[in-house]
Design a protein around this motif. Structure first.
Motif, PDB file in Angstrom:
ATOM      1  N   GLN A   1       0.814  -1.212   0.000  1.00 12.34           N
ATOM      2  CA  GLN A   1       0.000   0.000   0.000  1.00 12.34           C
ATOM      3  C   GLN A   1       0.851   1.267   0.000  1.00 12.34           C
ATOM      4  O   GLN A   1       0.383   2.325  -0.392  1.00 12.34           O
ATOM      5  N   LYS A   2       2.098   1.137   0.466  1.00 11.19           N
ATOM      6  CA  LYS A   2       3.006   2.279   0.502  1.00 11.19           C
ATOM      7  C   LYS A   2       4.362   1.880  -0.086  1.00 11.19           C
ATOM      8  O   LYS A   2       4.969   0.913   0.369  1.00 11.19           O
ATOM      9  N   ILE A   3       4.812   2.628  -1.085  1.00  9.88           N
ATOM     10  CA  ILE A   3       6.082   2.348  -1.749  1.00  9.88           C
ATOM     11  C   ILE A   3       6.999   3.559  -1.606  1.00  9.88           C
ATOM     12  O   ILE A   3       6.569   4.702  -1.802  1.00  9.88           O
ATOM     13  N   LEU A   4       8.255   3.305  -1.267  1.00 11.58           N
ATOM     14  CA  LEU A   4       9.255   4.364  -1.241  1.00 11.58           C
ATOM     15  C   LEU A   4      10.247   4.121  -2.368  1.00 11.58           C
ATOM     16  O   LEU A   4      10.846   3.055  -2.469  1.00 11.58           O
ATOM     17  N   VAL A   5      10.416   5.113  -3.224  1.00 15.47           N
ATOM     18  CA  VAL A   5      11.391   5.041  -4.310  1.00 15.47           C
ATOM     19  C   VAL A   5      12.583   5.906  -3.933  1.00 15.47           C
ATOM     20  O   VAL A   5      12.456   7.125  -3.778  1.00 15.47           O
ATOM     21  N   ALA A   6      13.741   5.259  -3.751  1.00 12.59           N
ATOM     22  CA  ALA A   6      14.976   5.985  -3.467  1.00 12.59           C
ATOM     23  C   ALA A   6      15.507   6.510  -4.797  1.00 12.59           C
ATOM     24  O   ALA A   6      16.044   5.756  -5.602  1.00 12.59           O
TER      25      ALA A   6
ATOM     26  N   ILE B   1       2.810   6.233  -3.456  1.00 21.10           N
ATOM     27  CA  ILE B   1       4.226   6.187  -3.818  1.00 21.10           C
ATOM     28  C   ILE B   1       4.904   7.479  -3.392  1.00 21.10           C
ATOM     29  O   ILE B   1       4.438   8.572  -3.708  1.00 21.10           O
ATOM     30  N   THR B   2       5.998   7.322  -2.664  1.00 17.61           N
ATOM     31  CA  THR B   2       6.806   8.466  -2.256  1.00 17.61           C
ATOM     32  C   THR B   2       8.128   8.436  -3.012  1.00 17.61           C
ATOM     33  O   THR B   2       8.812   7.413  -3.050  1.00 17.61           O
ATOM     34  N   ILE B   3       8.461   9.561  -3.647  1.00 21.55           N
ATOM     35  CA  ILE B   3       9.754   9.705  -4.317  1.00 21.55           C
ATOM     36  C   ILE B   3      10.669  10.478  -3.370  1.00 21.55           C
ATOM     37  O   ILE B   3      10.393  11.626  -3.016  1.00 21.55           O
ATOM     38  N   MET B   4      11.732   9.838  -2.951  1.00 24.68           N
ATOM     39  CA  MET B   4      12.637  10.477  -1.991  1.00 24.68           C
ATOM     40  C   MET B   4      14.024  10.669  -2.593  1.00 24.68           C
ATOM     41  O   MET B   4      14.626   9.736  -3.114  1.00 24.68           O
ATOM     42  N   HIS B   5      14.502  11.887  -2.502  1.00 22.01           N
ATOM     43  CA  HIS B   5      15.857  12.211  -2.947  1.00 22.01           C
ATOM     44  C   HIS B   5      16.657  12.704  -1.752  1.00 22.01           C
ATOM     45  O   HIS B   5      16.182  13.540  -0.981  1.00 22.01           O
ATOM     46  N   VAL B   6      17.853  12.157  -1.593  1.00 27.05           N
ATOM     47  CA  VAL B   6      18.737  12.601  -0.515  1.00 27.05           C
ATOM     48  C   VAL B   6      19.785  13.530  -1.109  1.00 27.05           C
ATOM     49  O   VAL B   6      20.583  13.122  -1.962  1.00 27.05           O
TER      50      VAL B   6
ATOM     51  N   ILE C   1       4.009  11.446  -3.519  1.00 32.07           N
ATOM     52  CA  ILE C   1       4.501  12.321  -2.467  1.00 32.07           C
ATOM     53  C   ILE C   1       5.978  12.578  -2.735  1.00 32.07           C
ATOM     54  O   ILE C   1       6.728  11.659  -3.064  1.00 32.07           O
ATOM     55  N   LYS C   2       6.405  13.827  -2.610  1.00 32.93           N
ATOM     56  CA  LYS C   2       7.804  14.175  -2.850  1.00 32.93           C
ATOM     57  C   LYS C   2       8.483  14.445  -1.511  1.00 32.93           C
ATOM     58  O   LYS C   2       7.927  15.119  -0.638  1.00 32.93           O
ATOM     59  N   LYS C   3       9.691  13.907  -1.375  1.00 29.81           N
ATOM     60  CA  LYS C   3      10.412  14.073  -0.117  1.00 29.81           C
ATOM     61  C   LYS C   3      11.889  14.319  -0.424  1.00 29.81           C
ATOM     62  O   LYS C   3      12.503  13.598  -1.228  1.00 29.81           O
ATOM     63  N   VAL C   4      12.476  15.328   0.207  1.00 31.79           N
ATOM     64  CA  VAL C   4      13.899  15.624   0.054  1.00 31.79           C
ATOM     65  C   VAL C   4      14.526  15.676   1.443  1.00 31.79           C
ATOM     66  O   VAL C   4      13.985  16.298   2.364  1.00 31.79           O
ATOM     67  N   ALA C   5      15.664  14.992   1.588  1.00 26.94           N
ATOM     68  CA  ALA C   5      16.394  15.009   2.851  1.00 26.94           C
ATOM     69  C   ALA C   5      17.848  15.359   2.563  1.00 26.94           C
ATOM     70  O   ALA C   5      18.294  15.349   1.416  1.00 26.94           O
ATOM     71  N   LYS C   6      18.585  15.653   3.613  1.00 25.82           N
ATOM     72  CA  LYS C   6      20.019  15.946   3.483  1.00 25.82           C
ATOM     73  C   LYS C   6      20.797  14.965   4.346  1.00 25.82           C
ATOM     74  O   LYS C   6      20.385  14.627   5.454  1.00 25.82           O
ATOM     75  N   GLY C   7      21.951  14.524   3.840  1.00 25.52           N
ATOM     76  CA  GLY C   7      22.786  13.623   4.619  1.00 25.52           C
ATOM     77  C   GLY C   7      23.306  12.462   3.806  1.00 25.52           C
ATOM     78  O   GLY C   7      23.456  12.553   2.585  1.00 25.52           O
ATOM     79  N   ASP C   8      23.553  11.351   4.475  1.00 24.04           N
ATOM     80  CA  ASP C   8      24.042  10.148   3.815  1.00 24.04           C
ATOM     81  C   ASP C   8      22.883   9.412   3.154  1.00 24.04           C
ATOM     82  O   ASP C   8      21.843   9.189   3.780  1.00 24.04           O
ATOM     83  N   PHE C   9      23.069   9.021   1.923  1.00 22.57           N
ATOM     84  CA  PHE C   9      21.993   8.408   1.143  1.00 22.57           C
ATOM     85  C   PHE C   9      21.412   7.178   1.840  1.00 22.57           C
ATOM     86  O   PHE C   9      20.196   7.066   2.048  1.00 22.57           O
TER      87      PHE C   9
END
Length: 287
Positions: free
Chosen positions: A152-157, A182-187, A218-226
């Motif tokens: 039901q919930k997918i995270l795409v790195a 689906i969440t698209i996450m970029h580090v 859903i779009k998500k951006v974080a900072k740090g180690d991938f």
């Protein structure tokens, strides 16, 4: 779509077969369950295996094991066929890694599925196990199934590589009928000099791809180690599937070797993981 599920006597592999059928219940697919039977000649030559057993003894034990596994596969295949998904048991003889890779290549399968323990301490991935070798050398996407539940919930790195883009284009039609979140996450890896503008552009590119298939990601951006940031989000948000490309920007696809970051994510997370490679297959579509 042709899927190859590697099975053995373990409950994890049988569960992977059943979960694959559940995953594809709304999709036009054909599943083959491959059991690799040990080579009797090699087993007898290996003095560490039953040193006082004759070749006939080993042959009998191997045949009995294969028959037991085949019966279990047939039971698992009933679930697939009950969902109108063709499922065929297959048997090969030899080294598991080589036979799985050869079978997948010759049969032009579009996805390899492997079962794994649900524990996070999968150090075997870095010690030359079947899973690790297949992740390194498979030309197809590889799905590692463990702790499976309805997706039901997918995270795409998403790092913005061509391989990551291919991963989005692969899963979009696969889940077109279920339409999971689906969440698209970029580090943003600031130590590598990556700008915030580049990070935002990455997630927008991924969003455009999924919107073409009717998703509102859903779009998500974080900072740090991938690796650290992805693992942190997976643990907190309880995603049902992690999706990532096998190659990063520093590891072009023609080297055919999974990136260290992708391998670490597979090794350390307890969730199912789809590692995408572009096999050059035609665009797949839901049934």
């Amino acid at each position: 779509m042709k899927i190859l599920v590697a099975v053995d006597q373990s409950e994890e592999s049988q569960e992977a077969l059943r979960c694959t059928c559940h995953l594809l219940e709304h999709f036009e697919a054909k599943v083959d369950a491959l059991y690799v039977q040990p080579d009797v000649v090699e087993m007898v030559a290996d003095s560490s295996y039953a040193p006082f057993a004759t070749k006939a003894d080993v042959e009998q034990a191997v045949a009995a094991e294969a028959e037991k596994v085949l019966d279990t596969i047939l039971e698992s295949c009933k679930i697939c066929m009950g969902g109108k998904i063709p499922c065929t048991p297959q048997i090969a003889v030899g080294d598991p890694t080589e036979e799985i890779l050869n079978f997948a290549e010759k049969g032009r399968y579009e996805l390899i599925v492997l079962g794994a323990h649900g524990r996070s301490s999968l150090r075997g991935f870095l010690l030359g196990t079947v899973h690790s070798k297949i992740l390194h050398h498979a030309r197809q996407p590889v799905l590692i199934l463990r702790n499976f539940r309805p997706i039901q919930k997918i995270l795409v790195a998403y790092r913005g590589s061509q391989c990551d883009q291919g991963a989005l284009q692969f899963i979009a039609p696969l889940f077109a009928k279920q339409k999971p979140e689906i969440t698209i996450m970029h580090v943003q890896e600031t130590e590598l000099g990556e700008s915030e503008e580049f990070a935002q552009a990455c997630v927008l590119t991924g969003e455009d791809t999924l919107r073409e298939w009717g998703y509102i990601p859903i779009k998500k951006v974080a900072k740090g180690d991938f690796v650290d940031e992805i693992l942190k989000v997976v643990a907190v948000q309880r995603y049902d599937l992690l999706v990532l490309g096998a190659y990063g920007h520093q590891r072009p696809k023609y080297l055919k070797i999974i990136s260290d970051e992708a391998l670490n994510l597979v090794r350390l997370t307890t969730r199912p993981v789809l590692v995408y490679r572009d096999y050059g297959s035609k665009m797949i579509s839901p049934a």
